[in-house]
Enzyme design. Structure first.
Site, PDB file in Angstrom:
ATOM      1  N   GLU A 172       0.870  -1.198   0.000  1.00 45.37           N
ATOM      2  CA  GLU A 172       0.000   0.000   0.000  1.00 45.37           C
ATOM      3  C   GLU A 172       0.906   1.248   0.000  1.00 45.37           C
ATOM      4  OE1 GLU A 172      -1.521   0.788   3.945  1.00 45.37           O
ATOM      5  OE2 GLU A 172      -3.295   1.826   3.196  1.00 45.37           O
ATOM      6  N   ASN A 217      -6.904   6.484  -1.545  1.00 52.10           N
ATOM      7  CA  ASN A 217      -5.849   5.514  -1.280  1.00 52.10           C
ATOM      8  C   ASN A 217      -6.119   4.363  -2.257  1.00 52.10           C
ATOM      9  OD1 ASN A 217      -4.056   3.641  -0.279  1.00 52.10           O
ATOM     10  ND2 ASN A 217      -4.561   4.023   1.876  1.00 52.10           N
ATOM     11  N   LYS A 231      -9.526   2.389  -1.716  1.00 53.36           N
ATOM     12  CA  LYS A 231      -9.730   1.802  -0.379  1.00 53.36           C
ATOM     13  C   LYS A 231     -11.064   2.220   0.237  1.00 53.36           C
ATOM     14  CE  LYS A 231      -7.025   1.346   3.936  1.00 53.36           C
ATOM     15  NZ  LYS A 231      -5.719   1.755   4.508  1.00 53.36           N
ATOM     16  N   ASN A 253       0.346  -1.032   5.385  1.00 53.38           N
ATOM     17  CA  ASN A 253       1.266  -0.300   6.271  1.00 53.38           C
ATOM     18  C   ASN A 253       0.633  -0.399   7.646  1.00 53.38           C
ATOM     19  OD1 ASN A 253       3.264   1.979   4.769  1.00 53.38           O
ATOM     20  ND2 ASN A 253       1.520   1.331   3.533  1.00 53.38           N
TER      21      ASN A 253
HETATM   22  N1  CDT Z   1      -2.891   1.495   6.524  1.00 47.52           N
HETATM   23  C1  CDT Z   1      -3.799   0.884   7.287  1.00 47.52           C
HETATM   24  O1  CDT Z   1      -4.930   0.676   6.875  1.00 47.52           O
HETATM   25  N2  CDT Z   1      -3.419   0.535   8.520  1.00 47.52           N
HETATM   26  C2  CDT Z   1      -4.314  -0.021   9.482  1.00 47.52           C
HETATM   27  C3  CDT Z   1      -3.901   0.405  10.829  1.00 47.52           C
HETATM   28  C4  CDT Z   1      -5.017   0.408  11.746  1.00 47.52           C
HETATM   29  S1  CDT Z   1      -4.633   1.124  13.287  1.00 47.52           S
HETATM   30  C5  CDT Z   1      -5.049   2.741  13.010  1.00 47.52           C
HETATM   31  C6  CDT Z   1      -4.414  -1.541   9.435  1.00 47.52           C
HETATM   32  O2  CDT Z   1      -5.523  -2.063   9.494  1.00 47.52           O
HETATM   33  O3  CDT Z   1      -3.401  -2.226   9.395  1.00 47.52           O
END
Ligand code: CDT
Length: 316
Positions: free
Chosen positions: A47, A110, A127, A199
């Site tokens: 991502e 995104n 997304k 991420n």
């Molecule tokens: N980038 C992304 O979607 N990260 C989320 C972090 C969640 S905590 C705020 C994930 O689900 O991995």
């Protein structure tokens, strides 16, 4: 002849704020070459693979934010990746921040794309499940501002036929993997493989007591359950390591339709993880336990699309 697809998950180590697009694309190119040397025909990048995970910073100047977005894809900077992939006959998935003008409006998503082995972009996804918050939380060690910087995706969950065997591939992004609805919609559209990049901070900024091992456990739990419950391959690729001082967990994995992890990363750096996938493996699952046509009972699932949050409704 059995249908097979050799895939590579191209995990990225940290990308720092100061790193140029050119230097990042050079890393992607190196990993694509490595995947090619292993005979892979499909490479899955993370991502927001072209920049640092910028939603961790509060920025008020939109011009500063927009430096992390791509107004064009391929762009002059990413073109070498597209050209190399086409010359090798390799398809790929790439996540990036998309800036677009639609009906006179500037929009930011995104986004991820699927590029076929002929270099043509076959599919785009924006997304849907944006995590985090939209307001500045100065007391927090870092922000998670996807709700501020992106709109909710408007393209839904789709699948595309790819490669010489017409393999049905779906895509999603990061937080989407935690939601069973994501995979079930694509499963109902015949997905055989779903690919995604992520991420994920090693610590949970909303629950600081949650230990890092649980973060990786929940990641694995989500993608393994999704693979089994839909009888599909899942390829999940991390951006990992300490990025500008903030840790992202690794755990890049290729999951078989049985729910088993068949290949995984063992670093938090640039690392290529490959597996030769037997595309028939999920068939017995899709024809028995998860034969949707035979066993699903949508008349009992209506609330899933009618209601977003919980409303307590005891039957006694
Ligand atoms: N980038 C992304 O979607 N990260 C989320 C972090 C969640 S905590 C705020 C994930 O689900 O991995």
């Amino acid at each position: 002849m059995s249908r097979r697809l050799k895939v590579s998950a191209a995990q990225l180590g940290p990308i720092h704020r100061a790193d140029s697009r050119k230097s990042v694309v050079a890393r992607l190119v190196e990993m694509l070459k490595e995947a090619d040397s292993r005979g892979s025909k499909f490479v899955v990048f993370p991502e927001l693979a072209l920049t640092t995970f910028f939603p961790r910073w509060w920025m008020e100047d939109q011009a500063e934010v927009d430096k992390y977005f791509e107004a064009q894809m391929p762009s002059p900077e990413t073109l070498p990746l597209f050209e190399l992939a086409r010359s090798k006959g390799i398809g790929f998935y790439l996540g990036y921040a998309e800036l677009t003008e639609e009906e006179g409006k500037t929009r930011r998503f995104n986004t991820s794309i699927l590029v076929g082995p002929d270099g043509r972009t076959v599919g785009k996804y924006r997304k849907v499940h944006l995590p985090g918050h939209a307001e500045h939380r100065p007391a927090s060690p870092y922000q998670h501002l996807e709700k501020k910087y992106f709109e909710v995706g408007d393209l839904g969950f789709n699948v595309w036929k790819m490669f010489k065997d017409d393999i049905i591939v779906g895509q999603c992004i990061c937080n989407d993997r935690r939601w069973p609805e994501t995979f079930r919609v694509m499963g109902l559209k015949g997905a055989e493989m779903v690919v995604l990049g992520y991420n994920t901070p090693t610590d949970n900024v909303y629950a600081p007591k949650e230990p890092p091992y649980l973060r990786v456990f929940h990641h694995n739990l989500s993608i393994q359950a999704a693979a089994y419950q839909n009888g599909i391959w899942v390829v999940a690729t991390a951006k990992a390591g300490k990025e500008d001082g903030f840790w992202l967990h690794g755990g890049t994995a290729i999951v078989a339709p049985t729910g088993e992890i068949v290949a995984k990363s063992n670093t938090e750096e640039d690392e290529v993880v490959s597996y030769d996938c037997d595309m028939e493996l999920g068939e017995y699952i899709r024809n028995t336990t998860f034969n949707f046509a035979k066993h699903r009972r949508p008349e009992h699932y209506k609330l899933i699309v009618e209601r977003t949050g919980v409303k307590v409704e005891p039957s006694n």
